[in-house]
Each structure stands twice: as C-alpha cells, then as structure tokens.
Design an enzyme around this catalytic site. Structure first.
Site, PDB file in Angstrom:
ATOM      1  N   ASP A  21      51.180  32.401  40.489  1.00  0.00           N
ATOM      2  CA  ASP A  21      50.610  33.271  39.467  1.00  0.00           C
ATOM      3  C   ASP A  21      51.304  33.047  38.124  1.00  0.00           C
ATOM      4  O   ASP A  21      52.490  32.719  38.083  1.00  0.00           O
ATOM      5  CB  ASP A  21      50.771  34.743  39.918  1.00  0.00           C
ATOM      6  CG  ASP A  21      49.840  35.664  39.158  1.00  0.00           C
ATOM      7  OD1 ASP A  21      48.968  35.171  38.415  1.00  0.00           O
ATOM      8  OD2 ASP A  21      49.992  36.891  39.293  1.00  0.00           O
ATOM      9  N   ASN A  69      38.423  34.894  41.951  1.00  0.00           N
ATOM     10  CA  ASN A  69      38.504  33.971  40.806  1.00  0.00           C
ATOM     11  C   ASN A  69      37.144  33.453  40.349  1.00  0.00           C
ATOM     12  O   ASN A  69      36.997  32.987  39.219  1.00  0.00           O
ATOM     13  CB  ASN A  69      39.417  32.769  41.119  1.00  0.00           C
ATOM     14  CG  ASN A  69      40.889  33.105  41.107  1.00  0.00           C
ATOM     15  OD1 ASN A  69      41.700  32.443  41.757  1.00  0.00           O
ATOM     16  ND2 ASN A  69      41.284  34.148  40.364  1.00  0.00           N
TER      17      ASN A  69
END
Ligand code: FPP
Length: 248
Positions: A21, A69
């Site tokens: 991340d 996503n």
C-alpha cells in the site's frame, strides 16, 4: 550482523502475505502521477521476492489488485493492467533464475485477456520451480473467494456428491483459491494503514500482523527481514496458554 543473519532460520515463517500500500501517496509526495508510484512499486516487488528467496521463505503472496480496485479511474486501472502484463513478461527470466513459481488467486477471468494470457504463460513456464511460490492476488477479495467456496459446496450437496454433515474446515479450505498453499504465519501491510481490506480473511485467522509506515515503493528486502525478526520475537499461542506451550 546483517538483518538476514539475525533471522532464526529454524523458526522462519513459511508463508508471508503482503498488502502493498502507498504507491499513490509516494508518487504524490514527489509531485508525480499515481502510475509512477505503481511502476516504482515493481522494484520493491522484485527486491522483496529476491530477499524472500535468499532467506528461504517458501511462499509469498502479494495483494496486487483487489476487486474494489476496479472502481478506480479507468486510466489508472488500464495502467495497472499494462504494468502487470509487462512486468510479468519482463520478470519471467528473473523468476526462472531465482527458482520462483508464479501463481495467481482471484477472479482471473475478469482480467483483460492479454493480462490473463501473459499470466497463464508465466505460470506454466515457472511451474517447474521449487524455491518459492509467488502468488499474486489479482481481482481478488476474500468475501468473493469465500462466497465461491460456499457456492461450490452447495452445488455438490445439490448434486448428491456431498453430505452437509461432512462439511468441515478442511473441506471448506480445499474450495478456496489457496487450497494448495499453507496459511500465512505473517501478514505485512505498508503505508501505516491498520486494516485487512478484504485480504485472505479465512487464511489470516492465526497470522501475526505487522504494520509499517513505509510506503510500498520504499519497501526493500531489509524491511521484510525486520518484519520476520519482529515476528520471531512474538509468541504464537493458537488460543493456548503460555504454560501449555512451554510444556511441549
Ligand atoms: C496500493 O497503492 C497498490 C496497488 C493497488 C497496486 C500494487 C501494484 C504494484 C506494486 C505493481 C505491480 C505489481 C506486480 C506484482 C507486478 P495505492 O495506489 O492504494 O496507494 P495509496 O493508498 O497511496 O493511494
């Protein structure tokens, strides 16, 4: 003594799962586009996988693209998919040299066909390798995976091939995408976020969680080693007392 030398090889986690991340924030800090962050994140992937192989870690699983996503701007999704195809293509040689077998979990049929084909080609080519299994979670979410497993069991019951009374944890786990992979002992998330984000919810039941403020493009094998050293300082009890563990 180097960080690698500080690792107790007799208590190495067999499987390390990572949530990569912070690519977007890393790029923003540098005044660049998010895609630049993802590109730089590939260098972290390479170094971390090589570092894992050097340390003798047998399984490494990376959250490369979540089901959620898909909701990102179209251009970013496109750039990520292109990056995946080109990276997997370019890295095949490196995977072969390092003895790394590529694997993938997730709703792979939802990937663009170019991406799917490249993935299958490299999975096939690297299937002979035995040092380490690198699993990419792609179009993956744990709730999706668990729902799929439940559906596959329900179909077997409907068709008379399975008794509901016979369903147990082992059988359930065998219907997950990770059926052939041991559960991760250690899960690392970068960028200072303290969440699991729909990642390996079943498999992380007993995992040690390690969070680092480093953004993914800054992550290197030394950070992996630090996480492993931290993991080795912890006592894994699986619901037992310390006294019970010591009597073994
Ligand atoms: C999270 O950062 C990262 C991703 C969604 C993609 C990860 C992909 C790569 C590192 C590149 C390709 C990988 C492989 C395995 C070839 P973010 O965009 O959520 O960052 P932010 O939270 O700062 O916005």
């Amino acid at each position: 003594m180097s960080l690698l030398e500080q690792i107790d090889m007799s208590r190495l986690p067999q499987h390390v799962a990572i949530i990569m991340d912070g690519n977007g924030r890393w790029a923003k800090e540098k005044g660049k586009l998010r895609a630049f962050g993802h590109q730089s994140g590939v260098l972290s992937v390479r170094d971390t996988v090589e570092g894992a192989v050097k340390a003798g870690i047998s399984y490494i699983t990376l959250y490369a693209f979540s089901t959620e996503n898909w909701n990102r701007p179209k251009l970013e999704v496109y750039a990520l998919m292109e990056l995946l195809v080109s990276t997997i293509n370019r890295e095949t040689k490196n995977l072969m040299e390092n003895g790394v077998r590529l694997n993938a979990i997730g709703d792979l049929h939802s990937l663009p066909s170019k991406c799917y084909r490249q993935l299958q080609e490299t999975i096939q080519k690297t299937s002979v390798n035995t040092s380490c299994t690198l699993t990419l979670a792609l179009s993956y979410s744990s709730r999706w995976e668990i729902t799929q497993a439940a559906r596959s069991l329900a179909l077997d019951v409907r068709d008379g091939n399975l008794n509901p009374e016979d369903i147990n944890e082992r059988i359930f786990a065998s219907r997950l995408n990770t059926a052939d992979i041991p559960d991760p002992e250690l899960m690392i998330r970068t960028s200072g976020e303290y969440r699991i984000s729909n990642y390996l919810l079943w498999q992380l039941a007993y995992s040690e969680l390690y969070f680092t403020p480093k953004l993914w493009p800054d992550f290197r094998r030394e950070d992996l080693y630090e996480a492993v050293i931290d993991y080795q300082k912890r006592e894994r009890r699986f619901g037992k007392t310390s006294e019970q563990l010591q009597s073994f």
